[in-house]
Design a protein around this motif. Structure first.
Motif, PDB file in Angstrom:
ATOM      1  N   ALA A  74       0.834  -1.201   0.000  1.00  0.00           N
ATOM      2  CA  ALA A  74       0.000   0.000   0.000  1.00  0.00           C
ATOM      3  C   ALA A  74       0.870   1.253   0.000  1.00  0.00           C
ATOM      4  O   ALA A  74       0.577   2.228  -0.704  1.00  0.00           O
ATOM      5  N   CYS A  75       1.939   1.216   0.764  1.00  0.00           N
ATOM      6  CA  CYS A  75       2.863   2.354   0.810  1.00  0.00           C
ATOM      7  C   CYS A  75       3.466   2.610  -0.571  1.00  0.00           C
ATOM      8  O   CYS A  75       3.487   3.748  -1.050  1.00  0.00           O
ATOM      9  N   GLN A  76       3.953   1.554  -1.209  1.00  0.00           N
ATOM     10  CA  GLN A  76       4.567   1.707  -2.521  1.00  0.00           C
ATOM     11  C   GLN A  76       3.568   2.223  -3.545  1.00  0.00           C
ATOM     12  O   GLN A  76       3.892   3.084  -4.373  1.00  0.00           O
ATOM     13  N   SER A  77       2.351   1.730  -3.511  1.00  0.00           N
ATOM     14  CA  SER A  77       1.327   2.161  -4.465  1.00  0.00           C
ATOM     15  C   SER A  77       0.982   3.633  -4.289  1.00  0.00           C
ATOM     16  O   SER A  77       0.870   4.378  -5.257  1.00  0.00           O
ATOM     17  N   ALA A 124       1.329  10.512   6.929  1.00  0.00           N
ATOM     18  CA  ALA A 124       0.881   9.147   7.214  1.00  0.00           C
ATOM     19  C   ALA A 124       1.873   8.124   6.686  1.00  0.00           C
ATOM     20  O   ALA A 124       2.145   7.101   7.333  1.00  0.00           O
ATOM     21  N   LEU A 125       2.433   8.413   5.523  1.00  0.00           N
ATOM     22  CA  LEU A 125       3.411   7.498   4.935  1.00  0.00           C
ATOM     23  C   LEU A 125       4.704   7.502   5.744  1.00  0.00           C
ATOM     24  O   LEU A 125       5.337   6.457   5.943  1.00  0.00           O
ATOM     25  N   ALA A 126       5.081   8.675   6.223  1.00  0.00           N
ATOM     26  CA  ALA A 126       6.310   8.778   6.999  1.00  0.00           C
ATOM     27  C   ALA A 126       6.224   8.010   8.313  1.00  0.00           C
ATOM     28  O   ALA A 126       7.241   7.529   8.827  1.00  0.00           O
ATOM     29  N   LEU A 127       5.028   7.876   8.862  1.00  0.00           N
ATOM     30  CA  LEU A 127       4.860   7.124  10.104  1.00  0.00           C
ATOM     31  C   LEU A 127       5.291   5.670   9.956  1.00  0.00           C
ATOM     32  O   LEU A 127       5.633   5.016  10.943  1.00  0.00           O
ATOM     33  N   LEU A 128       5.269   5.183   8.703  1.00  0.00           N
ATOM     34  CA  LEU A 128       5.678   3.797   8.469  1.00  0.00           C
ATOM     35  C   LEU A 128       7.167   3.600   8.714  1.00  0.00           C
ATOM     36  O   LEU A 128       7.642   2.473   8.827  1.00  0.00           O
ATOM     37  N   LEU A 129       7.907   4.698   8.817  1.00  0.00           N
ATOM     38  CA  LEU A 129       9.333   4.596   9.124  1.00  0.00           C
ATOM     39  C   LEU A 129       9.562   4.130  10.563  1.00  0.00           C
ATOM     40  O   LEU A 129      10.683   3.807  10.943  1.00  0.00           O
ATOM     41  N   TRP A 182      11.725  -0.382   5.171  1.00  0.00           N
ATOM     42  CA  TRP A 182      12.587  -0.299   3.994  1.00  0.00           C
ATOM     43  C   TRP A 182      11.812   0.229   2.784  1.00  0.00           C
ATOM     44  O   TRP A 182      12.263   1.135   2.081  1.00  0.00           O
ATOM     45  N   VAL A 183      10.613  -0.330   2.548  1.00  0.00           N
ATOM     46  CA  VAL A 183       9.790   0.115   1.422  1.00  0.00           C
ATOM     47  C   VAL A 183       9.394   1.573   1.594  1.00  0.00           C
ATOM     48  O   VAL A 183       9.460   2.369   0.643  1.00  0.00           O
ATOM     49  N   ALA A 184       8.990   1.948   2.806  1.00  0.00           N
ATOM     50  CA  ALA A 184       8.594   3.328   3.070  1.00  0.00           C
ATOM     51  C   ALA A 184       9.764   4.281   2.853  1.00  0.00           C
ATOM     52  O   ALA A 184       9.614   5.355   2.265  1.00  0.00           O
ATOM     53  N   CYS A 185      10.926   3.866   3.299  1.00  0.00           N
ATOM     54  CA  CYS A 185      12.123   4.692   3.149  1.00  0.00           C
ATOM     55  C   CYS A 185      12.454   4.920   1.678  1.00  0.00           C
ATOM     56  O   CYS A 185      12.646   6.052   1.232  1.00  0.00           O
ATOM     57  N   LYS A 186      12.501   3.855   0.893  1.00  0.00           N
ATOM     58  CA  LYS A 186      12.833   3.967  -0.523  1.00  0.00           C
ATOM     59  C   LYS A 186      11.780   4.761  -1.280  1.00  0.00           C
ATOM     60  O   LYS A 186      12.100   5.585  -2.148  1.00  0.00           O
TER      61      LYS A 186
END
Length: 281
Positions: free
Chosen positions: A212-215, A229-234, A243-247
């Protein structure tokens, strides 16, 4: 010195090579017919009506090998100036229930390519055998349906947002993840299913959260709107998700600039060296 090696060395536009390929389509050896289809595909823009007719003859021959039929479909997709007139034939192959899945897929890929190159509209009925998989009782079949639609590209995914989006709530995490990946092929599809994708960021399965993050990060608009919200995945417990969120976030730098203080704070606490190095960059 063999015909196959000469074909591989031939450059697109080589009249002699494409003329020889036309003759080889009638060869008794199916390997030669297969290579002839491949040769015509490599010289697609130079192929004429004779080549399209010969390729269609291979498709219509019920005794022909499946490998040759698949190669003929792929070659037809590249003879666009003459093959558009043969779309009804390709559609018959796609919609025929007696055809193999491999042949259906090849014919469907040809249809998608020809429509894109010619500005023609895709028809929903062309994909009915794939969309049916999305409602199959087996999670493997539902996942396969998502993957096949994704492989056909943006235009096809956009045509099927209404059936793909509900799969984000599938009982199988593998199906949910595949649905995320399929929708992520198109920024338009991401925008139309944005609310559901955001909910997937909280999914219990790490595969779904990462997909979901990558999409979402594949859509510039979604990243700009939901960078926080995406940054919280870090800070996710899963190394994969972090890793996916970071990239993904680092590919959308302008969206994460407002969150740099948070990034700097998290760099020191990141246990994985590879992620820490990307965050520093």
């Amino acid at each position: 010195g063999t015909w196959a090696s000469r074909k591989l060395r031939a450059m697109p536009g080589d009249d002699a090579a494409i003329s020889e390929a036309l003759q080889r389509l009638q060869d008794r050896n199916w390997h030669h017919r297969l290579r002839a289809c491949m040769a015509i595909a490599s010289h697609g823009t130079a192929a004429g009506a004779d080549h399209a007719a010969a390729l269609l003859e291979r498709l219509e021959d019920d005794g022909e090998r499946e490998e040759v039929r698949v190669a003929a479909c792929e070659a037809l997709a590249r003879t666009r100036q003459v093959a558009v007139a043969h779309l009804p034939m390709l559609r018959r192959y796609v919609r025929g229930i007696d055809r193999s899945t491999k042949l259906q897929s090849a014919a469907l890929a040809a249809i998608v390519r020809l429509c894109a190159l010619s500005g023609l509209t895709l028809e929903a009925d062309d994909f009915s055998h794939i969309t049916a998989l999305l409602f199959d009782g087996s999670w493997k079949m539902r996942m396969r349906g998502c993957e096949e639609l994704a492989n056909l590209g943006e235009a096809v995914v956009e045509l099927h947002v209404e059936v793909l989006a509900p799969r984000l709530e599938d009982e199988s995490a593998f199906v949910r993840g595949s649905a995320c990946e399929a929708l992520g092929v198109s920024p338009v599809a991401v925008r139309e299913s944005e609310a559901r994708l955001l909910r997937c960021l909280q999914d219990e399965h790490e595969l779904v959260r990462s997909c979901a993050c990558q999409s979402l990060c594949n859509s510039k608009g979604a990243v700009l709107s939901h960078a926080g919200a995406l940054a919280l995945l870090l800070r996710d417990e899963s190394d994969l998700v972090r890793w996916v969120a970071c990239k993904a976030l680092c590919q959308a730098r302008e969206a994460v600039v407002p969150h740099l203080p948070m990034f700097r704070q998290w760099v020191q606490g990141e246990p994985e060296r590879c992620i820490r190095e990307v965050l520093i960059k």
